[in-house]
Design an enzyme around this catalytic site. Structure first.
Site, mmCIF file in Angstrom:
data_model
loop_
_atom_site.group_PDB
_atom_site.id
_atom_site.type_symbol
_atom_site.label_atom_id
_atom_site.label_comp_id
_atom_site.label_asym_id
_atom_site.label_seq_id
_atom_site.Cartn_x
_atom_site.Cartn_y
_atom_site.Cartn_z
ATOM 1 N N GLY A 311 0.819 -1.196 0.000
ATOM 2 C CA GLY A 311 0.000 0.000 0.000
ATOM 3 C C GLY A 311 0.860 1.257 0.000
ATOM 4 C CB SER A 312 0.057 4.660 1.189
ATOM 5 O OG SER A 312 -1.078 4.852 0.376
ATOM 6 C CB VAL A 313 4.498 1.857 3.588
ATOM 7 C CG1 VAL A 313 3.702 2.097 4.851
ATOM 8 C CG2 VAL A 313 4.253 0.453 3.058
ATOM 9 C CD GLU A 599 -2.600 5.666 3.257
ATOM 10 O OE1 GLU A 599 -1.789 5.107 2.519
ATOM 11 O OE2 GLU A 599 -2.646 5.526 4.467
#
Length: 692
Positions: A311-313, A599
């Protein structure tokens, strides 16, 4: 006539004596012949068997195994050690009265008499010489049994003083701290062979060498000669794991998994400047002292053996690729427009229209549109190169068995929207340790240090055999790393990671939330999440990186900012003071009641209902890693990007050098994650609303 009679009698006596003599001689000859024949039979036909029995009666061969090596933490606290133990066994061939022996043993050992009787009787019938009766006894327990089994009138050279019963010297493995660091330490079986973790990876060094003693005995059983043969002694292993830090991490992780009713959790603590793994935890876990408690569900070291879509990491990689190539700066602006971007056959969205914002703000609010646009600027080859430079697609070499390489496809196997998906952490498989290492690389001014759990190996006399010297590689420049750190700092100060702030220390990091692939639905399930937070502290001079990954949280917030960030905070609040890291106080004055930031990792559902990113499902990811080129699309979709026409302005900076990936292996192909949309099919847009 009388004389004649006397002469005849005299001859009869002589004849009788002669006959008797000859009979005796014949018997003697037959006796000698029989003995000779028997001797010939024994000496020739049964020579080998009789010789073996004779040697066995006077020669005794004993094998004593040295204690398996000890595993210590970095402060030399024992995590795994072997202790001497004894096994009481029976030689049924030397027990005359099986019934009486079974009765005596049942009373002393508190076992079933009938079972013992059958066991001994069957063994005697089969001429078995070794029947274990009681294992793993210490010296005190053995002394009690010796006293109870002592029988007067029995003469033996060893204890217990009971016909047919003997002791065998053995050892058993002990784990003083129970389940602490169980997935790192692993366990060994009854034979002293490592089966998981360091026990398996360092089995050759730890294995207890065998000492062979050959003793010659007289008829009374007394030893009059002995030959001893020894092998190289076992070694001790010192880990980088810190016992106390490991405890802090395990407690925080267990509490979080239970409170959120998650399926499982993972956490890793890395030293940024050395690459040492200070803690690695998984929940649920197991106790290596109780082998019966080990199941397929709790044995896997998910921190290195499971892969998932981050995901966004993963936006850390996206922005690093752009900043390194002078295509973005932390203080430069990017156009997010109305919060929507179409790439290939998918539409990606933000939570709202953000307009024109800085790259730092884009990272803070986790804008998908900005991350996708940034990756487009970098290009396919450059983006792929940065992914490989950070170590994705290959094992970290941490020193533990069964580590996954993850899944990274080469650009020629990407689809039209693959780069967009990968830029926000989909269509890629990573492990928690790989992601932690990437953040530690940025924290260490762009130098990636190989993570490792083995500090050194040494002999029992403390002579050092080997010391781990991890590989180092510059991935991005110092300037790039510091700009990315500025962006990650803002995530905690004003963005999706506010719940990671801690009292007295500045922190930085990134939230991530990704849908999980559902085998039943054959697509990602918007009700199942992988939620994570990875960060470091202090933000200005990073010492440690802490990664927290939660699998399918169900209670409370499900996004990384709500579920994983608080775990990061709890761990950091204990670990930083314990490590005597000086507080910088930067987070003490920030707002204590931050506004929530959402997010969004948007994934569009195509007309046939199949969605991207199966890589947060372990079995699916492993299947993908082993797939072949048959799933490669017949044609490469053209890259179509629809965005506002407003031109973006980027600050110009001197060109920086990009580190190349030398010697990297070709990643394994991955099956196509979604069928091409049929002509005229409707397209349904689905948002992943993730609170980080």
């Amino acid at each position: 006539m009388a004389a004649s009679i006397r002469s005849k009698k005299k001859k009869d006596h002589r004849q009788t004596a002669f006959t008797r003599f000859m009979i005796i001689i014949a018997l003697f000859v037959l006796w000698i012949g029989g003995i000779g024949a028997r001797l010939v039979y024994l000496q020739v036909n049964q020579h080998d068997e009789l010789r073996s029995k004779a040697v066995g009666q006077r020669r005794d061969v004993k094998q004593t195994k040295l204690l398996r090596g000890t595993i210590y933490d970095r402060n030399e606290r024992a995590l795994a050690m072997s202790v001497k133990a004894k096994t009481l066994y029976a030689d049924p061939m030397r027990i005359d009265d099986i019934n009486k022996a079974a009765k005596d043993l049942a009373k002393i050992l508190k076992k079933n008499e009938k079972t013992l009787r059958e066991q001994l009787s069957d063994a005697k019938e089969m001429e078995r010489r070794f029947v274990p009766l009681e294992k793993g006894l210490d010296t005190a327990q053995a002394d009690e049994i010796n006293k109870a089994l002592d029988r007067s009138g029995v003469s033996k050279s060893d204890l217990p003083n009971y016909p047919g019963l003997h002791w065998r010297e053995e050892q058993k493995r002990s784990y003083p701290h129970g389940s602490l660091a169980a997935h790192v330490i692993g366990f060994s079986d009854a034979a002293g062979v490592g089966q998981a973790g360091v026990e398996q990876a360092q089995n050759t060094a730890l294995y207890g060498a065998v000492i062979k003693r050959q003793q010659e005995r007289d008829r009374l059983g007394r030893v009059y000669d002995e030959v001893v043969t020894e092998k190289e002694p076992p070694k001790d292993v010192i880990l980088t794991i810190d016992n106390t830090t490991q405890y802090f991490v395990e407690q925080a992780l267990e509490n979080a998994v239970k409170q959120s009713n998650a399926k499982s959790g993972m956490a890793v603590v890395l030293s940024n400047k050395t690459g040492e793994v200070l803690a690695m935890a998984n929940y649920p876990t197991f106790d290596p002292n109780d082998l019966g408690s080990i199941t397929t569900d709790n044995l896997r070291n998910s921190s290195i053996q499971s892969m998932y879509s981050p995901g966004s990491v993963f936006k850390l990689i996206t922005y690093s690729a752009a900043v390194e190539r002078n295509l973005a700066r932390s203080d430069a602006e990017i156009e997010a427009g109305n919060g929507t971007i179409s790439v290939g056959k998918r539409v990606f969205k933000d939570s709202r229209a953000l307009g024109r914002i800085t790259y730092t703000k884009a990272m803070a609010v986790s804008s998908n549109v900005c991350a996708i646009k940034t990756s487009m600027r970098v290009g396919r080859e450059g983006f792929y190169q940065t992914i490989r430079d950070f170590g994705f697609g290959e094992a970290t070499g941490v020193g533990l068995p069964a580590e996954t390489t993850g899944v990274v496809r080469s650009p020629d196997k990407w689809f039209g929207d693959s780069m967009a998906s990968m830029s926000i952490g989909y269509e890629i498989g990573v492990s928690a340790l790989q992601m932690a290492t990437a953040f530690a690389t940025i924290a260490n001014d762009g130098v990636k240090i190989q993570p490792h759990v083995i500090k050194e190996i040494r002999q029992s006399d403390e002579t050092t055999v080997s010391v781990t010297r991890p590989d180092k590689k510059r991935v991005v420049s110092v300037e790039t790393a510091r700009q990315i750190r500025t962006m990650l700092r803002e995530v905690v100060v004003s963005g999706t990671g506010k719940k990671a702030r801690i009292e007295g220390y500045s922190t930085a990091g990134k939230t991530g939330t990704a849908w999980k692939f559902d085998e039943t639905l054959k697509r990602v399930n918007s009700a199942k999440y992988i939620s994570s937070f990875i960060g470091y502290a202090p933000a200005n001079d990073p010492e440690v990186t802490i990664a927290v990954v939660m699998d399918e949280p169900k209670v409370g917030g499900r996004d990384g900012g709500s579920v994983a960030a608080p775990v990061f905070k709890e761990i950091a609040e204990q670990v930083l003071p314990y490590m005597k890291i000086k507080a910088d106080g930067n987070d003490s004055n920030v707002l204590t009641e931050p506004q929530e930031e959402k997010e969004f990792d948007l994934v569009e559902v195509i007309g046939n209902g199949e969605e991207m990113s199966p890589f947060n499902n372990v079995e699916k990811a492993e299947e993908a890693a082993d797939s072949n080129d048959d799933n490669k699309p017949k044609r490469t979709e053209k890259l179509a990007v629809r965005e506002p026409k407003r031109q973006e302005k980027i600050e110009k900076t001197p060109q920086k050098r990009t580190t190349k990936d030398n010697g990297s292996t070709e990643p394994r192909p991955v099956p196509k994650v979604g069928k091409q949309e049929p002509s005229g099919a409707t397209r349904k847009r689905v948002e992943t609303k993730q609170r980080n």
